[in-house]
Design an enzyme around this catalytic site. Structure first.
Site, PDB file in Angstrom:
ATOM      1  N   ARG A   8      24.228  60.290  12.153  1.00  0.00           N
ATOM      2  CA  ARG A   8      22.926  60.721  11.648  1.00  0.00           C
ATOM      3  C   ARG A   8      22.579  62.104  12.166  1.00  0.00           C
ATOM      4  NH1 ARG A   8      19.142  55.680  12.933  1.00  0.00           N
ATOM      5  NH2 ARG A   8      17.784  57.412  13.485  1.00  0.00           N
ATOM      6  N   ARG A  37       4.679  52.790  14.894  1.00  0.00           N
ATOM      7  CA  ARG A  37       5.098  53.781  15.873  1.00  0.00           C
ATOM      8  C   ARG A  37       3.915  54.601  16.371  1.00  0.00           C
ATOM      9  NH1 ARG A  37      10.658  54.085  14.031  1.00  0.00           N
ATOM     10  NH2 ARG A  37      11.914  55.475  15.297  1.00  0.00           N
ATOM     11  N   LYS A  46      16.838  48.503  19.335  1.00  0.00           N
ATOM     12  CA  LYS A  46      15.925  47.664  18.541  1.00  0.00           C
ATOM     13  C   LYS A  46      16.615  47.146  17.282  1.00  0.00           C
ATOM     14  CE  LYS A  46      12.999  50.931  17.411  1.00  0.00           C
ATOM     15  NZ  LYS A  46      13.433  52.167  18.036  1.00  0.00           N
ATOM     16  N   ARG A  50      26.614  56.841  18.333  1.00  0.00           N
ATOM     17  CA  ARG A  50      26.107  55.994  17.256  1.00  0.00           C
ATOM     18  C   ARG A  50      26.678  56.413  15.895  1.00  0.00           C
ATOM     19  NH1 ARG A  50      19.966  54.097  16.597  1.00  0.00           N
ATOM     20  NH2 ARG A  50      19.416  56.256  16.161  1.00  0.00           N
ATOM     21  N   ARG A  77      12.816  63.391  19.764  1.00  0.00           N
ATOM     22  CA  ARG A  77      12.397  62.039  19.367  1.00  0.00           C
ATOM     23  C   ARG A  77      11.903  61.244  20.567  1.00  0.00           C
ATOM     24  NH1 ARG A  77      17.630  60.117  16.578  1.00  0.00           N
ATOM     25  NH2 ARG A  77      16.541  58.180  16.189  1.00  0.00           N
TER      26      ARG A  77
HETATM   27  P1  ADP Z   1      15.267  55.338  15.761  1.00  0.00           P
HETATM   28  O1  ADP Z   1      14.624  54.050  16.159  1.00  0.00           O
HETATM   29  O2  ADP Z   1      16.649  55.441  16.224  1.00  0.00           O
HETATM   30  O3  ADP Z   1      14.430  56.541  16.018  1.00  0.00           O
HETATM   31  P2  ADP Z   1      14.727  54.806  13.005  1.00  0.00           P
HETATM   32  O4  ADP Z   1      15.851  54.499  12.100  1.00  0.00           O
HETATM   33  O5  ADP Z   1      13.820  53.721  13.378  1.00  0.00           O
HETATM   34  O6  ADP Z   1      15.448  55.430  14.241  1.00  0.00           O
HETATM   35  O7  ADP Z   1      13.857  56.009  12.427  1.00  0.00           O
HETATM   36  C1  ADP Z   1      14.430  57.216  11.998  1.00  0.00           C
HETATM   37  C2  ADP Z   1      13.357  58.191  11.577  1.00  0.00           C
HETATM   38  O8  ADP Z   1      12.585  57.655  10.490  1.00  0.00           O
HETATM   39  C3  ADP Z   1      12.318  58.508  12.636  1.00  0.00           C
HETATM   40  O9  ADP Z   1      12.756  59.525  13.516  1.00  0.00           O
HETATM   41  C4  ADP Z   1      11.131  58.951  11.770  1.00  0.00           C
HETATM   42  O10 ADP Z   1      11.287  60.258  11.287  1.00  0.00           O
HETATM   43  C5  ADP Z   1      11.211  58.007  10.592  1.00  0.00           C
HETATM   44  N1  ADP Z   1      10.402  56.787  10.826  1.00  0.00           N
HETATM   45  C6  ADP Z   1      10.857  55.514  10.924  1.00  0.00           C
HETATM   46  N2  ADP Z   1       9.857  54.637  11.148  1.00  0.00           N
HETATM   47  C7  ADP Z   1       8.724  55.379  11.211  1.00  0.00           C
HETATM   48  C8  ADP Z   1       7.360  55.077  11.436  1.00  0.00           C
HETATM   49  N3  ADP Z   1       6.926  53.807  11.665  1.00  0.00           N
HETATM   50  N4  ADP Z   1       6.452  56.097  11.442  1.00  0.00           N
HETATM   51  C9  ADP Z   1       6.843  57.356  11.226  1.00  0.00           C
HETATM   52  N5  ADP Z   1       8.122  57.726  11.014  1.00  0.00           N
HETATM   53  C10 ADP Z   1       9.061  56.756  10.996  1.00  0.00           C
END
Ligand code: ADP
Length: 236
Positions: free
Chosen positions: A180, A112, A37, A147, A191
């Protein structure tokens, strides 16, 4: 639901560097962690001249800077859990209020949960296009181990599919790239579980509004980009 995945090699190739005028679109990327994404959001942001907003990147930067929000979010994020809805909703509300979002924007990683999607509706925001990028869980676990991320500017790389120029430092700001904590395989599996339970239902939510296109993630980033561009342009 329209799926973009087959015959992608028949799609016209865009000329490199062709600047499109600012396109007033509100686009959302859905997909499992590691589906790509962020990469597609950055690419679309450049192509259409609108900002890409990643809640993950905002949260990581808050953690890095030790802000109050960062401290509150840290434990959730590092353990592969979602940060509480009210926190991310607050982040998004503030960000979308900024001037650069007036001409359209891209959401990467928000919403999410159904509660977050409903909050977006309540803010009066009507998305133009929702793109769900789909990759199997198996491929995702394999991908995540490669990554790399820049701790300073948040740019993301992959050792195989999107390496930085010298392989170890960020092309944008020169900082040393890091892995990360939440990309560790056991955290990735958590996740993915959270994604299937809480985020995947959003596909039905947006499909019911007629706004969803599914893009099947391809091995090569540029092939996924072609499909993504095509899916977005079907809404223009
Ligand atoms: P990925 O898409 O690889 O999981 P992100 O960078 O989008 O990674 O998100 C990393 C972390 O940030 C998530 O695992 C969560 O803990 C937090 N996070 C990001 N966006 C949200 C969201 N919309 N709601 C809740 N937690 C979020």
């Amino acid at each position: 639901m329209l799926r973009y995945g087959r015959n992608f090699d028949l799609l016209p190739t865009r000329k490199e560097g062709v600047e499109e005028s600012r396109v007033k679109m509100k686009i959302m990327f859905l997909g499992a962690p590691g589906a790509g994404k962020g990469t597609q959001a950055e690419n679309t942001a450049k192509r259409l001249g609108i900002p890409a907003i990643s809640t993950g990147a905002i949260i990581r930067s808050a953690i890095q800077n030790g802000t109050e929000m960062g401290l509150a979010a840290r434990e959730y994020t590092e353990n592969g859990k979602l940060v509480p809805d009210e926190v991310v909703i607050g982040i998004i509300r503030e960000r979308l209020d900024m001037e650069d979002c007036k001409a359209g924007f891209i959401l990467d990683g928000f919403p999410r949960t159904v509660v977050q999607a409903e909050a977006l509706d309540k803010m009066g925001i009507d998305m133009d296009a929702i793109i769900s990028i789909e990759v199997s869980d198996e491929d995702i676990v394999a991908r995540m181990s490669g990554r790399r991320v820049c701790p300073k500017c948040g740019a993301t790389y992959h050792v195989d599919s999107k390496p930085s120029k010298d392989g170890t430092t960020c092309d944008v700001c020169g900082d040393a790239l890091t892995i990360r904590k939440d990309d560790a395989p056991e955290v990735v599996r958590d996740r993915l579980r959270v994604y299937h339970e809480q985020t995947e239902p959003l596909k039905d939510y947006y499909n019911a509004k007629g706004k969803l296109r599914v893009v099947v993630g391809q091995e090569k980033v540029e092939d996924t980009t072609k499909l993504t561009d095509e899916a977005i342009d079907s809404f223009r």
